[in-house]
Design a protein around this motif. Structure first.
Motif, mmCIF file in Angstrom:
data_model
loop_
_atom_site.group_PDB
_atom_site.id
_atom_site.type_symbol
_atom_site.label_atom_id
_atom_site.label_comp_id
_atom_site.label_asym_id
_atom_site.label_seq_id
_atom_site.Cartn_x
_atom_site.Cartn_y
_atom_site.Cartn_z
ATOM 1 N N GLU A 75 0.825 -1.208 0.000
ATOM 2 C CA GLU A 75 0.000 0.000 0.000
ATOM 3 C C GLU A 75 0.862 1.262 0.000
ATOM 4 O OE1 GLU A 75 -2.869 2.559 3.001
ATOM 5 O OE2 GLU A 75 -2.441 0.477 3.518
ATOM 6 N N VAL A 76 1.846 1.313 0.878
ATOM 7 C CA VAL A 76 2.679 2.512 1.031
ATOM 8 C C VAL A 76 3.534 2.743 -0.207
ATOM 9 C CG1 VAL A 76 4.580 3.529 2.367
ATOM 10 C CG2 VAL A 76 2.661 2.437 3.541
ATOM 11 N N THR A 77 4.159 1.702 -0.723
ATOM 12 C CA THR A 77 5.033 1.887 -1.877
ATOM 13 C C THR A 77 4.229 2.224 -3.136
ATOM 14 O OG1 THR A 77 5.171 -0.522 -2.198
ATOM 15 C CG2 THR A 77 6.955 0.545 -0.962
ATOM 16 N N GLN A 78 3.053 1.654 -3.278
ATOM 17 C CA GLN A 78 2.210 2.011 -4.430
ATOM 18 C C GLN A 78 1.729 3.455 -4.321
ATOM 19 O OE1 GLN A 78 -0.855 -0.997 -4.711
ATOM 20 N NE2 GLN A 78 0.468 -2.358 -5.884
ATOM 21 N N ALA A 79 1.345 3.872 -3.127
ATOM 22 C CA ALA A 79 0.907 5.251 -2.923
ATOM 23 C C ALA A 79 2.056 6.220 -3.193
ATOM 24 C CB ALA A 79 0.363 5.438 -1.507
ATOM 25 N N ALA A 80 3.260 5.858 -2.780
ATOM 26 C CA ALA A 80 4.431 6.702 -3.012
ATOM 27 C C ALA A 80 4.714 6.806 -4.517
ATOM 28 C CB ALA A 80 5.651 6.142 -2.274
ATOM 29 N N PHE A 81 4.602 5.700 -5.228
ATOM 30 C CA PHE A 81 4.818 5.695 -6.674
ATOM 31 C C PHE A 81 3.801 6.605 -7.364
ATOM 32 C CE2 PHE A 81 4.232 4.198 -10.982
ATOM 33 C CZ PHE A 81 5.527 3.997 -11.424
ATOM 34 N N LEU A 82 2.544 6.466 -7.013
ATOM 35 C CA LEU A 82 1.496 7.301 -7.624
ATOM 36 C C LEU A 82 1.693 8.770 -7.289
ATOM 37 C CD1 LEU A 82 -1.661 5.056 -7.141
ATOM 38 C CD2 LEU A 82 -0.428 5.525 -9.263
ATOM 39 N N PHE A 83 2.079 9.048 -6.073
ATOM 40 C CA PHE A 83 2.352 10.432 -5.678
ATOM 41 C C PHE A 83 3.456 11.021 -6.550
ATOM 42 C CE2 PHE A 83 5.103 13.279 -3.189
ATOM 43 C CZ PHE A 83 4.229 14.339 -3.030
ATOM 44 N N GLN A 84 4.542 10.273 -6.725
ATOM 45 C CA GLN A 84 5.653 10.770 -7.542
ATOM 46 C C GLN A 84 5.221 10.949 -8.992
ATOM 47 O OE1 GLN A 84 8.756 11.922 -7.035
ATOM 48 N NE2 GLN A 84 8.972 12.189 -9.240
ATOM 49 N N GLN A 85 4.482 10.034 -9.537
ATOM 50 C CA GLN A 85 4.052 10.112 -10.932
ATOM 51 C C GLN A 85 3.117 11.288 -11.173
ATOM 52 O OE1 GLN A 85 6.070 8.155 -12.970
ATOM 53 N NE2 GLN A 85 4.328 7.223 -13.934
ATOM 54 N N GLN A 86 2.231 11.522 -10.218
ATOM 55 C CA GLN A 86 1.154 12.489 -10.425
ATOM 56 C C GLN A 86 1.321 13.762 -9.605
ATOM 57 O OE1 GLN A 86 -2.300 10.207 -9.389
ATOM 58 N NE2 GLN A 86 -2.005 8.755 -11.043
ATOM 59 N N GLY A 87 2.239 13.767 -8.651
ATOM 60 C CA GLY A 87 2.386 14.904 -7.757
ATOM 61 C C GLY A 87 1.290 14.927 -6.699
ATOM 62 N N LYS A 88 0.517 13.868 -6.667
ATOM 63 C CA LYS A 88 -0.553 13.696 -5.679
ATOM 64 C C LYS A 88 -0.963 12.237 -5.705
ATOM 65 C CE LYS A 88 -4.019 14.658 -9.055
ATOM 66 N NZ LYS A 88 -4.773 15.526 -9.797
ATOM 67 N N ARG A 89 -1.737 11.814 -4.702
ATOM 68 C CA ARG A 89 -2.259 10.449 -4.692
ATOM 69 C C ARG A 89 -3.548 10.391 -5.437
ATOM 70 N NH1 ARG A 89 -4.067 9.093 -0.025
ATOM 71 N NH2 ARG A 89 -3.540 11.022 0.909
#
Length: 89
Positions: A75-89
């Motif tokens: 959960e945490v690593t996927q959320a971090a990846f999405l945050f980096q890709q999109q600048g938000k979750r």
């Protein structure tokens, strides 16, 4: 116009708190090259540690083995990846 990192607090489903911070686009390009195979598929064994090292800034120094449950780690690593890709979750 220069890079300014964005940060975001994240609370996991189990209530643990994390802080994410974006990395520079040039660094992100390097990370993407390192965490994907030749077909562009993300490799968990490389992607998860990279997210913990470069995007999750608090608590700092996390490793895969610091997580008691796979679900929390995922959960945490996927959320971090999405945050980096999109600048938000």
């Amino acid at each position: 116009m220069g890079f300014k990192p964005k940060t975001e607090e994240y609370t996991s489903a189990s209530g643990n708190k994390y802080v994410f911070q974006t990395v520079m686009p040039s660094k992100w390009a390097e990370i993407l090259d390192q965490i994907t195979d030749k077909h562009g598929k993300i490799l968990n064994a490389k992607a998860m540690p990279a997210m913990l090292e470069h995007v999750v800034v608090q608590p700092s120094g996390l490793s895969l083995n610091d997580f008691e449950e796979w679900a929390e780690l995922q959960e945490v690593t996927q959320a971090a990846f999405l945050f980096q890709q999109q600048g938000k979750r």
